[in-house]
Write a protein that holds these residues in place. Structure first.
Motif: not given
Length: 304
Positions: A27-46
């Protein structure tokens, strides 16, 4: 049988964590901001779920993400403007308010000029999200690697109560940032820019290095600057109301128009500092300083 079951459970759980981590990276490698933010939040949750397994790796990933996505402090070369962010899209601006309400600038803030007019006045939403996750006190408590944000343009960052202990912020642009009540002990802010009313109210800057930092107009109300090193910083019109500068080294500091009301200067070094136009300065404060060699003092406050 019980041993086998426990071993199987541990392997299965580890596999699940690895799968979640991999998906977050994608997700962090996506070209869409909301997807990248989802990846960041996923890492934080992990990290919250299994801090002992992934916290340090997640910190390294997010730090790399910031260095790749945040604009450099000086994006121009030979007078030609370069792209300040590989993913600076309109959707990031719309997502900014959801990520950090403070970061939405007021009209008066928007009118101010940053260090370079070609740089954005606020952070992209995914950069803000990564900063928030990476500097969260709970997140940092599980991480044993340093934070490297040197030379980045982080103007308008929203980081209240952030943990930036011993972080490398050399040359970073934090103009107009909300850094109220953060932990900045031992942080390197050499040549950093903290102008445009940057808010460091209640900041813990004990033993921080601020060589040549520009804090003109910054708010340092009730900040802790014990044993901080402030060689040649610019504190013009800065607010130091109630700040604790015990043992601080303010060599050749510019304090023109600064407010030092109720500031503690016990054992401070004021060598070469110009205090002529410092507001709220008292004879008690001057008397409590350890060194005032070559300091320029108002005539009525010159120590005998």
């Amino acid at each position: 049988m019980r041993l086998y079951t426990a071993r199987t459970y541990q392997l299965a759980r580890r596999g699940q964590v690895t799968e979640r981590f991999t998906k977050a990276l994608e997700r962090l490698g996506s070209d869409q901001a909301y997807v990248r933010i989802g990846g960041i939040l996923a890492l934080e949750q992990i990290v919250q779920d299994v801090p002992d397994q992934v916290a340090t790796d997640a910190a390294r990933v997010l730090n790399h993400f910031l260095r790749h996505h945040a604009a450099p402090k000086s994006p121009t070369t030979d007078g030609k403007k370069t792209d300040v962010s590989p993913h600076a899209a309109d959707d990031e601006a719309r997502l900014q308010a959801a990520t950090c309400t403070w970061a939405t600038p007021s009209p008066s803030t928007e009118e101010k000029t940053r260090t370079d007019p070609g740089l954005p006045d606020e952070l992209a939403a995914d950069v803000q999200a990564a900063l928030t996750a990476l500097t969260g006190p709970e997140f940092r408590s599980h991480v044993d690697v340093g934070l490297d944000l040197h030379g980045l343009h982080l103007a308008g960052a929203c980081l209240p109560e952030a943990d930036l202990t011993s972080a490398n912020l050399k040359g970073a642009n934090l103009a107009g940032a909300d850094l109220s009540r953060p932990t900045l002990t031992g942080t390197d802010l050499t040549d950093a820019t903290l102008t445009d009313c940057a808010d460091l109210t209640g900041a813990n800057l004990a033993r921080a290095r601020l060589y040549g930092a520009d804090l003109s107009g910054a708010s340092l109300r009730w900040a802790i600057l014990t044993n901080a090193e402030l060689a040649e910083p610019n504190l013009t019109e800065a607010t130091l109301f109630g700040a604790n500068l015990t043992g601080a080294k303010l060599f050749t500091t510019t304090l023109t128009g600064a407010n030092s009301t109720e500031a503690v200067l016990t054992s401070a070094h004021l060598n070469g500092t110009n205090l002529i136009h410092t507001e709220g300065l008292t004879s008690e404060q001057v008397q409590s300083a350890l060194r005032i060699d070559n300091a320029i003092l108002p005539p009525d406050l010159r120590r005998q």
